[in-house]
Write a protein that holds these residues in place. Structure first.
Motif, short mmCIF file in Angstrom:
data_model
loop_
_atom_site.label_atom_id
_atom_site.label_comp_id
_atom_site.label_asym_id
_atom_site.label_seq_id
_atom_site.Cartn_x
_atom_site.Cartn_y
_atom_site.Cartn_z
N ILE A 145 0.83 -1.20 0.00
CA ILE A 145 0.00 0.00 0.00
C ILE A 145 0.87 1.26 0.00
CG2 ILE A 145 -1.95 -1.06 1.22
CD1 ILE A 145 -0.93 0.60 3.73
N SER A 146 0.32 2.31 -0.56
CA SER A 146 1.00 3.59 -0.45
C SER A 146 -0.03 4.64 -0.06
CB SER A 146 1.66 3.96 -1.78
OG SER A 146 0.68 4.02 -2.78
N GLY A 147 0.42 5.64 0.61
CA GLY A 147 -0.51 6.69 1.02
C GLY A 147 0.17 7.70 1.91
N GLU A 148 -0.63 8.63 2.33
CA GLU A 148 -0.10 9.74 3.11
C GLU A 148 -0.15 9.40 4.60
OE1 GLU A 148 -1.66 14.16 4.42
OE2 GLU A 148 -2.63 13.14 2.73
N VAL A 149 0.98 9.53 5.28
CA VAL A 149 1.00 9.30 6.72
C VAL A 149 0.43 10.54 7.40
CG1 VAL A 149 2.43 8.91 8.76
CG2 VAL A 149 3.00 7.79 6.59
N LEU A 150 -0.59 10.30 8.22
CA LEU A 150 -1.17 11.43 8.92
C LEU A 150 -0.43 11.61 10.24
CD1 LEU A 150 -4.99 10.76 8.45
CD2 LEU A 150 -3.44 12.05 6.97
N PHE A 167 1.35 3.96 13.04
CA PHE A 167 1.11 4.89 11.93
C PHE A 167 -0.39 4.95 11.61
CE2 PHE A 167 5.40 3.36 11.03
CZ PHE A 167 6.06 4.57 10.86
N VAL A 168 -0.80 6.14 11.16
CA VAL A 168 -2.13 6.25 10.57
C VAL A 168 -1.91 6.69 9.12
CG1 VAL A 168 -4.36 7.40 10.64
CG2 VAL A 168 -3.17 6.90 12.77
N ILE A 169 -2.40 5.87 8.20
CA ILE A 169 -2.13 6.15 6.79
C ILE A 169 -3.44 6.34 6.03
CG2 ILE A 169 -1.16 5.21 4.65
CD1 ILE A 169 0.80 3.62 6.39
N LYS A 170 -3.49 7.42 5.27
CA LYS A 170 -4.64 7.62 4.38
C LYS A 170 -4.34 6.87 3.09
CE LYS A 170 -7.25 11.24 2.13
NZ LYS A 170 -7.19 12.65 1.73
N LEU A 171 -5.16 5.88 2.79
CA LEU A 171 -4.85 4.97 1.69
C LEU A 171 -4.86 5.66 0.33
CD1 LEU A 171 -4.24 2.01 0.91
CD2 LEU A 171 -6.70 1.66 0.65
N GLY A 172 -3.77 5.48 -0.41
CA GLY A 172 -3.72 5.94 -1.79
C GLY A 172 -3.95 4.75 -2.70
#
Length: 821
Positions: A145-150, A167-172
């Motif tokens: 998965i890739s995405g933005e770490v909040l 980590f909290v990640i907003k899924l890309g």
DNA sequence: GGATACCCTTTACC
DNA sequence: ACGGGTAAAGGGTATCC
């Protein structure tokens, strides 16, 4: 950020009127991650047949204009698409309607009652199921998965600062990684000890925790004791807050109890409430939630709470030997280990606190070990059914197969059927019961050299071979299979099922084939994982018919269920006739089995017969040889007129005895009656020696008469299955339960009620007036145990040899006895 | 008041 | 509500004479 991620548990929250999904899981480095994904809720509107383009356009315009203002939310149809789909196997045109918020799907469905729309579906799937279905982000599958770490981000109202994962990640983007990712979960088990079964009547004395490299008992009692694993606190309030802290610090993937959905967690929550103590155990600092219902479910956000008792009960209890599902019995059976010996008392009477702590810790250890033991099964179920372990561990078999169906409908381009509503359930329950299987009335006697055949997965193979299901039911007798005649309201009727199509039988065929494949795989490479995989398909396969006949099922069908059972009866009776025609004497049969004497035939002959019978069966239907048996005994019913069904005992060539239905296997008979009968059956089956058996029986009678039988052997056990007040008849076990209540003994539904029938001065003829609890002093009533326990357990067995044990036990007819000694 | 049919209840089988 | 029809059996209760 890019990482590899394995989803474990799913939750959801609303922000700005929209739904978001939080998926808790781990990356390859073992870091705990919360992935946040958006979610597009949708439902289906199935269009009426043969609408013109103009009419379709009209419906679309109407649909796209729908908007709602409800419960402070604004929701509208975000977009809509026309699809060619199937519904119950028929081609349909349907509109996929996307809404702003999942919670409004029902309201939107309510707006769709317009002429161009035939049916509304897919709005009742459950938020998480619907998400998994839509986004195909499956539990225990590895994803890149890739995405933005909040991190300190204002997104979603700054949610990442509350969620305590690494980590909290907003899924890309996500991409499945094709490999069997090894994942070993971090597990913490717990158990509480209390002064009462009700939180309003007693405090929590201690809580134990057990994990890998971690063991702890927190208590505010028995402070003089010195055990390194015990942490003393000042009171119950501090006990609870330390407990919540320890769980958070340990940060388990799975937090496991035994019967904790209905006891430990509700108890903890209630006590915290009474003490006005907040319990922010969730990763988002939320309190444990206990959902209402017949059986509650305790949920903690981000930490999967598992009540391992529930999983064992649904998935394994039918295959178990032990007589109860208590932690002690279950541990003995699956772990070969018992609970510590400790007599539970009120805390004011406890002297040895060290032993109590030890006992409490050991219960957590057993719970932990049971989770480890069943982890492969939970994992495989979850991967196969594609639902989170939280659900998998609690759902009944019907729910499991339904989940499997829902997650596989896309392969058939099918729109899901809806759940029955209350009135539909009501009418299904009121509809005529489905006639069940056939049981052959046995001829009582002792038989030598028997063979038993049985159908493998009979109901399932009938569904597959005859294409029976809700969606294949048809009016047409062309290109279809006719059911045997079925009585409906006094008339004989025939139902037809089309030979082609039918996603349900097709899906079941896949399950059936996989079951075979994985069973082979397990045989070649035995491991807990291959065993679990094979077993999961076995359970799913075996539950299919129960599902079709279950009134709560989406794909319920009275006609299909009746037809399956009609075929079950037909094939069993036909098999019996064929075996008789081949010259054998059939002794017994129940549902899917037939037992018969081999006469002078060889094993080879019998196997030849089996082969012939199999060649005449359609589709995937198949019979197998259950075993050859050296001897078998069937008895009459108590009334003595007919052969008793569901009651027999046989011995195979290795000397292994199979006992069905006899008092020996009934838990509501006292031990002395059960053991005596068991031994009598052994003597008769092993050596065919009824004389020895009679001698043994008379010895027991003598021991009984001279009061040599130990107390524990005369205890009768039974269960209370509903609130005491609801009983219409006051039986001995009800009287015993009332006594227990009066004495304030820990007592709940399904607690075993243990009592005996005592000698007493009352002139009452009622047995209930002689009931004494297990621990009450008194002498047992010799006459009762003779007439109502020992003699009945042996009577019908000796009757087969023309021996009347009633007279023998009474000492009458001595002259007849000489014949035997 | 006793016999008996019937009902209620639990547990097992498949 | 979470499988459910078939079956045995004990023990209480209603009903009959």
């Amino acid at each position: 950020m890019e990482t590899e991620f394995i989803p474990i548990d799913y939750g959801s929250f609303d922000f700005d009127g929209k739904n978001y999904i939080e998926i808790f899981g781990k990356d390859t480095g073992g870091r705990r991650i919360c992935v946040i994904d958006d979610f597009e809720p949708y439902l289906w509107a199935i269009l009426k047949d043969k609408l013109s383009d103009k009419e379709v356009k009209k419906v679309l315009d109407y649909v796209n204009a729908i908007s709602l203002h409800e419960k402070g939310r604004e929701t509208k149809v975000e977009k809509s698409e026309i699809h060619n789909k199937k519904f119950l196997g028929k081609d349909v045109k349907a509109i996929k309607i996307y809404a702003t918020n999942y919670k409004d799907l029902h309201s939107i469905a309510d707006k769709l009652g317009i002429p161009g729309i035939e049916k509304r579906r897919g709005y009742d799937l459950g938020l998480i199921t619907s998400y998994i279905l839509g986004k195909k982000l499956y539990p225990f599958v590895s994803y890149k998965i890739s995405g933005e770490v909040l991190s300190g981000s204002p997104e979603f109202g700054g949610i990442d600062s509350i969620i305590g994962t690494d980590f909290v990640i907003k899924l890309g983007k996500k991409e499945e990684v094709k490999k069997d990712g090894k994942f070993s979960p971090k597990v913490l088990a717990y158990d509480i000890e209390t002064d009462s079964l009700k939180p309003e009547n007693g405090e929590i004395l201690m809580i134990s925790l057990y994990g890998k490299g971690f063991r702890k008992v927190i208590s505010w009692k028995g402070k003089s004791s010195k055990e390194s694993y015990v942490e003393f606190v000042k009171d119950e309030k501090e006990l609870l807050s330390r407990f919540a802290e320890e769980v958070k610090n340990f940060s388990p993937d799975f937090f496991v109890g035994y019967n904790s959905d209905n006891f430990d967690m509700p108890f903890i929550k209630s006590r915290a409430k009474i003490l006005k103590l907040p319990l922010p155990m969730g990763v988002d600092l939320s309190e444990p939630q206990i959902s209402r219902g017949v059986s509650g479910r305790a949920k903690i956000t981000g930490i999967t709470h598992i009540d391992i008792f529930r999983f064992i009960k649904t998935a394994y209890s039918q295959y178990m030997q032990s007589e109860s599902l208590s932690l002690n019995e279950v541990s003995k059976e699956f772990l070969g280990e018992s609970k510590k010996d400790f007599e539970l008392k009120h805390s004011s009477k406890i002297k040895d606190w060290n032993r109590y702590f030890e006992y409490n810790l050991h219960d957590s250890f057993l719970t932990f070990s049971l989770f480890e033991k069943f982890w492969p099964d939970l994992l495989e179920f979850s991967k196969i059914i594609r639902e989170p372990v939280f659900e998998i561990s609690r759902n009944g078999l019907s729910k499991q197969i339904e989940s499997y169906i829902l997650h596989n409908l896309d392969n058939f381009n099918e729109i899901p059927e809806k759940r029955p509503n209350d009135s539909e359930i009501e009418s299904r329950r009121r509809s005529a019961t489905v006639e069940g299987a056939f049981v052959y009335e046995p001829k009582p006697g002792l038989y030598e050299d028997l063979a038993m055949f049985d159908f493998t997965s009979m109901h399932t193979s009938i569904i597959i071979s005859h294409n029976i299901s809700k969606e294949t039911l048809t009016d047409s007798n062309k290109g279809s299979v006719a059911s045997p005649e079925i009585k409906v309201g006094g008339k004989e009727r025939v139902f037809y099922f089309s030979k082609k199509g039918g996603f349900f039988p097709e899906m079941l065929r896949e399950i059936f084939e996989k079951r075979k494949k994985f069973k082979e795989e397990y045989k070649k490479d035995p491991s807990p994982i291959t065993k679990a995989r094979s077993n999961a398909f076995k359970v799913l396969s075996a539950s299919a018919h129960g599902y079709i006949g279950f009134f709560g099922a989406r794909y319920y069908s009275w006609e299909a269920s009746s037809t399956i059972l009609a075929f079950v009866r037909k094939y069993n009776i036909e098999t019996i006739k064929k075996i008789e025609k081949a010259g054998y004497e059939v002794i017994y049969g129940d549902t899917d089995s037939v037992a018969f004497t081999m006469g002078k035939s060889s094993k080879k002959d019998i196997k030849g017969l089996l082969e012939k019978l199999n060649s005449e069966l359609p589709g995937v239907m198949h019979m197998e040889l259950e075993d050859f048996f050296k001897r078998g005994i069937w008895v009459t019913t108590r009334s003595g007129e007919t052969g008793a069904k569901k009651k027999y005992a046989m011995i195979d060539e290795e000397g292994k005895i199979k006992i069905r239905g006899f008092e020996t296997v009934r838990r509501d008979w006292c031990d002395i009656a059960r053991k005596t009968q068991d031994h009598i059956l052994k003597l008769i089956l092993r050596d065919g020696n009824e004389e020895e058996a009679l001698k043994f029986f008379l010895q027991v009678v003598e021991r009984l008469k001279s009061r040599e039988i130990k107390k524990e052997e005369i205890i009768i056990k039974s269960q209370i299955k509903k609130p005491i007040e609801e009983y219409k008849s006051v039986t001995p076990h009800v009287v015993a339960a009332i006594k227990m209540k009066e004495r304030k003994m820990p007592f709940d539904l399904f607690t075993p009620i243990e009592y005996y029938i005592a000698e007493s001065l009352t002139r009452s003829k009622l047995i209930r007036d002689k009931v004494k609890l297990k621990d009450e002093p008194g002498d047992y009533d010799v006459e009762y145990y003779l007439k109502n326990q020992i003699i009945p357990s042996a009577e019908n067995i000796f009757q087969v040899f023309g021996i009347n044990v009633k007279e023998v036990a009474d000492g009458k007819k001595q002259e007849n006895l000489k014949k035997w000694f």
